[in-house]
Design an enzyme around this catalytic site. Structure first.
Site, mmCIF file in Angstrom:
data_model
loop_
_atom_site.group_PDB
_atom_site.id
_atom_site.type_symbol
_atom_site.label_atom_id
_atom_site.label_comp_id
_atom_site.label_asym_id
_atom_site.label_seq_id
_atom_site.Cartn_x
_atom_site.Cartn_y
_atom_site.Cartn_z
ATOM 1 N N HIS A 1 0.840 -1.205 0.000
ATOM 2 C CA HIS A 1 0.000 0.000 0.000
ATOM 3 C C HIS A 1 0.878 1.259 0.000
ATOM 4 O O HIS A 1 0.563 2.241 -0.659
ATOM 5 C CB HIS A 1 -0.906 0.025 1.234
ATOM 6 C CG HIS A 1 -1.886 -1.108 1.312
ATOM 7 N ND1 HIS A 1 -1.753 -2.138 2.198
ATOM 8 C CD2 HIS A 1 -3.021 -1.370 0.614
ATOM 9 C CE1 HIS A 1 -2.768 -2.984 2.066
ATOM 10 N NE2 HIS A 1 -3.548 -2.552 1.103
ATOM 11 N N GLN B 1 -17.878 -7.273 -1.749
ATOM 12 C CA GLN B 1 -16.947 -8.139 -2.475
ATOM 13 C C GLN B 1 -16.622 -9.432 -1.732
ATOM 14 O O GLN B 1 -15.792 -10.215 -2.185
ATOM 15 C CB GLN B 1 -15.681 -7.370 -2.856
ATOM 16 C CG GLN B 1 -14.764 -7.001 -1.710
ATOM 17 C CD GLN B 1 -13.606 -6.132 -2.182
ATOM 18 O OE1 GLN B 1 -13.791 -5.004 -2.593
ATOM 19 N NE2 GLN B 1 -12.386 -6.685 -2.130
ATOM 20 N N LEU C 1 3.344 -9.137 -0.717
ATOM 21 C CA LEU C 1 2.747 -8.645 0.530
ATOM 22 C C LEU C 1 1.232 -8.630 0.375
ATOM 23 O O LEU C 1 0.709 -8.289 -0.680
ATOM 24 C CB LEU C 1 3.242 -7.235 0.843
ATOM 25 C CG LEU C 1 4.731 -7.072 1.101
ATOM 26 C CD1 LEU C 1 5.038 -5.636 1.540
ATOM 27 C CD2 LEU C 1 5.228 -8.058 2.143
ATOM 28 N N SER D 1 -2.472 -8.242 3.085
ATOM 29 C CA SER D 1 -3.036 -8.167 4.441
ATOM 30 C C SER D 1 -3.391 -9.570 4.922
ATOM 31 O O SER D 1 -3.361 -9.862 6.114
ATOM 32 C CB SER D 1 -4.278 -7.278 4.451
ATOM 33 O OG SER D 1 -3.982 -6.039 3.847
HETATM 34 P P1 AMP Z 1 -6.423 -4.139 -0.540
HETATM 35 O O1 AMP Z 1 -6.292 -3.293 0.680
HETATM 36 O O2 AMP Z 1 -5.868 -5.516 -0.378
HETATM 37 O O3 AMP Z 1 -7.798 -4.096 -1.130
HETATM 38 O O4 AMP Z 1 -5.482 -3.484 -1.637
HETATM 39 C C1 AMP Z 1 -5.566 -2.128 -1.945
HETATM 40 C C2 AMP Z 1 -4.676 -1.833 -3.117
HETATM 41 O O5 AMP Z 1 -3.335 -2.187 -2.797
HETATM 42 C C3 AMP Z 1 -5.050 -2.642 -4.379
HETATM 43 O O6 AMP Z 1 -4.894 -1.796 -5.517
HETATM 44 C C4 AMP Z 1 -4.016 -3.746 -4.368
HETATM 45 O O7 AMP Z 1 -3.747 -4.270 -5.649
HETATM 46 C C5 AMP Z 1 -2.815 -3.025 -3.806
HETATM 47 N N1 AMP Z 1 -1.845 -3.967 -3.239
HETATM 48 C C6 AMP Z 1 -2.094 -4.949 -2.330
HETATM 49 N N2 AMP Z 1 -0.968 -5.657 -2.084
HETATM 50 C C7 AMP Z 1 0.007 -5.120 -2.860
HETATM 51 C C8 AMP Z 1 1.386 -5.419 -3.064
HETATM 52 N N3 AMP Z 1 2.011 -6.408 -2.420
HETATM 53 N N4 AMP Z 1 2.070 -4.665 -3.956
HETATM 54 C C9 AMP Z 1 1.473 -3.648 -4.626
HETATM 55 N N5 AMP Z 1 0.169 -3.313 -4.469
HETATM 56 C C10 AMP Z 1 -0.559 -4.041 -3.604
#
Ligand code: AMP
Length: 285
Positions: free
Chosen positions: A38, A65, A188, A190
């Site tokens: 992030h 989702q 990476l 969550s």
């Molecule tokens: P999330 O909080 O998992 O919904 O992710 C929010 C944003 O962060 C989305 O655009 C994901 O693709 C991006 N994201 C999550 N993990 C990574 C990572 N390891 N590297 C780059 N972007 C990420």
């Protein structure tokens, strides 16, 4: 120098709508539990909007989702740490609406992602991308951003958002950031927090599978050979249960004979579903 304005925390849709826009505004949409992946998105968004520009981060665990029985209720929530990262990265405002406020006007209208939403992740999680696109479109409207940054980590999601913005003529620029990885290559996420130490170790076969496929492609193998090489790595650890290993073109259409392609994988490690993907260059002639 980044602006010295204190970060604004916006909890209601009314507060978000009322945030005056004075400069170019980028948005990063997240479900919280922020990590260095992030952070890379925040930095890319800040670069786009400029030192004087505006950077809005949304933190919202989007119930649309998640299917029944998925991890909605136990999804990690680390609000204080998230806020600290946003402060470190010079975020202008964090918008973290409550679910009841977000959907107070109803939630019966949703976006249909079309055929691209029915393959890969969409096959495993039938209403997932309708939920993603509906909320992404809603956040684009609410935040009034000029650009939004997404990770390649969720490659199918990124492809669908690009398609949605193009086909619906949504006036926003979409930027993407390569996947940020741990030292052993694991992307990476969550959800990595769910892994036991043993499962965390086993999960390293995902990036290993991608590397094997990249290597095979670079040395003359075709899409099928790349899939076989990746599957061999994935099945090397009994804690890992592969769901799919697929090579496509960069827009998720059928794999090309040669040239640019993408490999996408999903696997369960323990009870945790992990995704990863990589660019391939098929050197077949
Ligand atoms: P999330 O909080 O998992 O919904 O992710 C929010 C944003 O962060 C989305 O655009 C994901 O693709 C991006 N994201 C999550 N993990 C990574 C990572 N390891 N590297 C780059 N972007 C990420």
């Amino acid at each position: 120098m980044l602006s010295l304005m204190p970060i604004q925390v916006l909890e209601t849709l009314a507060e978000m709508r009322a945030l005056p826009k004075r400069r170019p505004r980028a948005v990063v949409m997240t479900m919280g539990a922020l990590h260095d992946g992030h952070r890379a998105l925040l930095q890319s968004a800040r670069k786009w909007s400029g030192v004087d520009g505006e950077l809005v981060v949304t933190v919202f665990v989007n119930p649309l989702q998640f299917a029944a029985g998925e991890d909605l209720d136990r999804y990690p929530r680390t609000w204080q740490q998230d806020l600290e990262m946003c402060e470190q990265e010079g975020v202008t405002a964090v918008f973290a609406p409550r679910v009841d406020d977000m959907f107070s006007v109803g939630r019966d209208i949703t976006l249909d992602p079309g055929p691209l939403g029915e393959i890969l992740e969409g096959k495993a999680r039938p209403d997932h991308f309708a939920g993603v696109l509906t909320v992404v479109a809603k956040f684009i409207n609410l935040t009034n951003a000029d650009a939004a940054v997404f990770g390649e980590k969720d490659y199918q999601q990124l492809a669908l958002i690009n398609r949605m913005v193009q086909q619906l003529e949504i006036p926003i620029e979409i930027l993407s950031v390569p996947t940020i990885r741990d030292a052993d290559g694991l992307a990476l996420s969550s959800r990595n927090q769910y892994l036991t130490p043993q499962e965390r170790q086993a999960a390293a076969v995902l990036p290993a599978a991608l590397s094997a496929a990249v290597e095979v492609a670079a040395t003359g193998g075709g899409a099928e050979d790349a899939v076989v090489a990746a599957e061999k790595e994935l099945t090397a650890n009994e804690l890992v249960v592969p769901d799919y290993v697929v090579v496509t073109d960069p827009l998720l259409g059928p794999a090309p004979e040669h040239g640019d392609a993408r490999i996408l994988i999903a696997a369960a490690v323990g009870g945790t579903r992990l995704l990863d993907n990589a660019a391939l260059h098929l050197e077949t002639r």
